[in-house]
Write an enzyme that holds these catalytic residues in place. Sequence first.
Site, PDB file in Angstrom:
ATOM      1  N   THR A   1     -13.244  16.429 -42.671  1.00 24.02           N
ATOM      2  CA  THR A   1     -12.381  16.040 -43.786  1.00 24.02           C
ATOM      3  C   THR A   1     -12.895  14.761 -44.449  1.00 24.02           C
ATOM      4  OG1 THR A   1     -10.191  15.141 -44.281  1.00 24.02           O
ATOM      5  CG2 THR A   1     -10.850  15.064 -42.000  1.00 24.02           C
TER       6      THR A   1
ATOM      7  N   GLU B   1      -0.697   3.859 -45.464  1.00 23.85           N
ATOM      8  CA  GLU B   1      -1.932   4.080 -46.225  1.00 23.85           C
ATOM      9  C   GLU B   1      -1.948   3.127 -47.422  1.00 23.85           C
ATOM     10  OE1 GLU B   1      -1.754   8.084 -47.856  1.00 23.85           O
ATOM     11  OE2 GLU B   1       0.114   7.680 -48.897  1.00 23.85           O
TER      12      GLU B   1
ATOM     13  N   LYS C   1     -10.884  14.570 -36.110  1.00 27.41           N
ATOM     14  CA  LYS C   1     -12.057  15.101 -36.819  1.00 27.41           C
ATOM     15  C   LYS C   1     -13.264  14.172 -36.642  1.00 27.41           C
ATOM     16  CE  LYS C   1     -10.214  18.696 -39.082  1.00 27.41           C
ATOM     17  NZ  LYS C   1     -10.729  20.065 -39.087  1.00 27.41           N
TER      18      LYS C   1
ATOM     19  N   TYR D   1      -4.644  12.859 -36.593  1.00 25.12           N
ATOM     20  CA  TYR D   1      -5.355  14.093 -36.967  1.00 25.12           C
ATOM     21  C   TYR D   1      -6.744  13.755 -37.504  1.00 25.12           C
ATOM     22  CZ  TYR D   1      -7.215  17.186 -40.507  1.00 25.12           C
ATOM     23  OH  TYR D   1      -8.086  17.896 -41.283  1.00 25.12           O
ATOM     24  N   HIS D   2      -6.798  12.821 -38.488  1.00 25.26           N
ATOM     25  CA  HIS D   2      -8.105  12.507 -39.083  1.00 25.26           C
ATOM     26  C   HIS D   2      -9.059  11.932 -38.029  1.00 25.26           C
ATOM     27  CE1 HIS D   2      -5.818  12.775 -42.980  1.00 25.26           C
ATOM     28  NE2 HIS D   2      -6.959  13.280 -43.384  1.00 25.26           N
TER      29      HIS D   2
ATOM     30  N   ASN E   1      -5.258  31.779 -32.645  1.00 25.40           N
ATOM     31  CA  ASN E   1      -4.164  31.718 -31.642  1.00 25.40           C
ATOM     32  C   ASN E   1      -2.802  31.635 -32.338  1.00 25.40           C
ATOM     33  OD1 ASN E   1      -4.032  29.139 -32.611  1.00 25.40           O
ATOM     34  ND2 ASN E   1      -4.301  28.110 -30.642  1.00 25.40           N
TER      35      ASN E   1
ATOM     36  N   SER F   1      -5.085   8.777 -39.694  1.00 25.02           N
ATOM     37  CA  SER F   1      -4.017   9.440 -38.912  1.00 25.02           C
ATOM     38  C   SER F   1      -4.659   9.913 -37.609  1.00 25.02           C
ATOM     39  CB  SER F   1      -3.438  10.646 -39.661  1.00 25.02           C
ATOM     40  OG  SER F   1      -4.361  11.736 -39.638  1.00 25.02           O
TER      41      SER F   1
HETATM   42  N1  USQ Z   1       1.428  12.704 -51.038  1.00 26.02           N
HETATM   43  C1  USQ Z   1       2.410  12.389 -51.979  1.00 26.02           C
HETATM   44  N2  USQ Z   1       3.470  13.232 -52.069  1.00 26.02           N
HETATM   45  C2  USQ Z   1       3.611  14.348 -51.288  1.00 26.02           C
HETATM   46  C3  USQ Z   1       2.601  14.646 -50.346  1.00 26.02           C
HETATM   47  C4  USQ Z   1       1.509  13.798 -50.255  1.00 26.02           C
HETATM   48  O1  USQ Z   1       2.329  11.395 -52.702  1.00 26.02           O
HETATM   49  O2  USQ Z   1       4.611  15.051 -51.442  1.00 26.02           O
HETATM   50  C5  USQ Z   1       0.234  11.821 -50.943  1.00 26.02           C
HETATM   51  C6  USQ Z   1      -0.009  11.285 -49.543  1.00 26.02           C
HETATM   52  O3  USQ Z   1       0.718  10.084 -49.326  1.00 26.02           O
HETATM   53  C7  USQ Z   1      -1.522  11.102 -49.529  1.00 26.02           C
HETATM   54  C8  USQ Z   1      -2.030  12.176 -50.476  1.00 26.02           C
HETATM   55  O4  USQ Z   1      -0.899  12.625 -51.218  1.00 26.02           O
HETATM   56  O5  USQ Z   1      -1.860   9.861 -50.038  1.00 26.02           O
HETATM   57  C9  USQ Z   1      -2.652  13.365 -49.789  1.00 26.02           C
HETATM   58  O6  USQ Z   1      -1.731  13.925 -48.871  1.00 26.02           O
HETATM   59  P1  USQ Z   1      -1.847  15.463 -48.419  1.00 26.02           P
HETATM   60  O7  USQ Z   1      -0.687  15.766 -47.542  1.00 26.02           O
HETATM   61  O8  USQ Z   1      -2.055  16.334 -49.601  1.00 26.02           O
HETATM   62  O9  USQ Z   1      -3.241  15.486 -47.638  1.00 26.02           O
HETATM   63  P2  USQ Z   1      -3.703  14.875 -46.239  1.00 26.02           P
HETATM   64  O10 USQ Z   1      -2.567  14.474 -45.381  1.00 26.02           O
HETATM   65  O11 USQ Z   1      -4.732  13.844 -46.552  1.00 26.02           O
HETATM   66  O12 USQ Z   1      -4.386  16.114 -45.523  1.00 26.02           O
HETATM   67  C10 USQ Z   1      -4.877  17.261 -46.225  1.00 26.02           C
HETATM   68  C11 USQ Z   1      -5.024  18.405 -45.238  1.00 26.02           C
HETATM   69  C12 USQ Z   1      -6.063  18.051 -44.202  1.00 26.02           C
HETATM   70  C13 USQ Z   1      -7.367  17.674 -44.897  1.00 26.02           C
HETATM   71  C14 USQ Z   1      -7.143  16.564 -45.906  1.00 26.02           C
HETATM   72  C15 USQ Z   1      -8.357  16.272 -46.750  1.00 26.02           C
HETATM   73  O13 USQ Z   1      -3.768  18.689 -44.604  1.00 26.02           O
HETATM   74  O14 USQ Z   1      -6.257  19.142 -43.321  1.00 26.02           O
HETATM   75  O15 USQ Z   1      -8.282  17.251 -43.924  1.00 26.02           O
HETATM   76  O16 USQ Z   1      -6.111  16.960 -46.824  1.00 26.02           O
HETATM   77  S1  USQ Z   1      -8.447  14.572 -47.189  1.00 26.02           S
HETATM   78  O17 USQ Z   1      -7.169  14.151 -47.757  1.00 26.02           O
HETATM   79  O18 USQ Z   1      -9.531  14.433 -48.126  1.00 26.02           O
HETATM   80  O19 USQ Z   1      -8.677  13.852 -45.957  1.00 26.02           O
END
Ligand code: USQ
Length: 402
Positions: A144, A327, A185, A181-182, A32, A179
């Site tokens: 996730t 977090e 899921k 979002y999470h 979409n 979140s």
């Molecule tokens: N982070 C930083 N600096 C940044 C961006 C993020 O330190 O510029 C940190 C965040 O605080 C977090 C970690 O990096 O602790 C991961 O953040 P992310 O934005 O890379 O990932 P997240 O929000 O967890 O979500 C992403 C995808 C999502 C997937 C998930 C897998 O957007 O669709 O489900 O990763 S997981 O993280 O294993 O849940």
Amino acid sequence: MKILILGLDGYIGWSLALHQLSLGNEVCGIDNFSRRKSVEEIGSWSAIPILPIEKRMNILQKEYGDKITFHAGDLVDSNFTNDVIGKFKPDAIIHLAEQPSAPYSMIDQSHTLYTQYNNVMGTLNVIYAMKNYVPKSHLIKLGTMGEYGTPDLEIAEGFMEVEFRGKKATIPYPRFAGSWYHWSKVHDSNNVAFACKLWGLSSTDIMQGIVYGTRTAEITDPNKHTRFDFDEIFGTVINRYCAQAVIGHPLTVYGKGGQTRGFLALEDSIQCMSILIENPPEKGEYRVINQFDQQYQVSELAERVKRIADKKGLDATIQQLENPRVEKEEHYYKADHEQLKKLGFRATRHIDDEIGIMLDDLTSHEDRIRTKKDQMTKQVKWRDGSSTIKQRIVNPLILPTD
Ligand code: USQ
């Protein structure tokens, strides 16, 4: 095999479609275009330009003829979902068509509602359509690793054995999502598990870590590139660091930087999904797979990107920012990820090589990243939301008319 990819126009969906076609499978895609629209809504764009869907399809049809088809539409429209699944009759359905950003879901109430409505209702329509038309098909649903959160315990692969008041049982591993979002899921996982039990559907629920990279074996020319987001809301951490390094923006480590996550290269994510397509679970089985290769702390990743960028003469710097998220910034993290290895998965990419390739690819589009530099730190504060992004209108659910 007949493969239905929900969310074919996205970062992973497009790359998976290219790979499945290269294997000789018949691919039908739906989308979409919500990813294109949401990134535009927040004022950003893909660092690497991608073609409109009509041109993408023309290119694939020239190469693969009628082995590739596409339908524009929304999974929350149950007539659309029933129609596509009922007519195509897929052997496997790969469901990537969800709002994927945690920060987006935290902007305000309207974005929370949109995320949970879109993700949970869309998935319910998919499982109803499966029950009605293709009960023997295999649903591969993208969940996730974030469903488990960071519980300060070893994380099992979906299920754990417990002993409670003298009795033993196997129960779902607790979910501690971080979140809206999470949590969407987690709700999906519960609904899909119940549908397997109720109607004997078969599903693999992938608990996937953070995917990074710009390339797969099939992304060989600019017309086949997949999108690449770098803004605070849709960009993920390694991809963002690389985009920041190429324009001389400090790499944005949130808080103490001890946040640990599982990571996987795009090429290996596609390999994992393809292995799962080839190895379906039993009828009625709800299978959970933890899908990542290595784990890293986000501060360690910033050092890694800086080291590789410096070697290329980019002179990257690192800045610790106040964390906009809610977090843990230092925590224990150890998660099982054995099942894919048992099915034959071997990681093919080394993170340092992929970072090098990303930096080269992004340097070619440096101007596009620089133009949207203000998107690097939009600062959606998770506790308070954001007042700068407009309310999101939530589409109404369209009920089946049959
Ligand atoms: N982070 C930083 N600096 C940044 C961006 C993020 O330190 O510029 C940190 C965040 O605080 C977090 C970690 O990096 O602790 C991961 O953040 P992310 O934005 O890379 O990932 P997240 O929000 O967890 O979500 C992403 C995808 C999502 C997937 C998930 C897998 O957007 O669709 O489900 O990763 S997981 O993280 O294993 O849940």
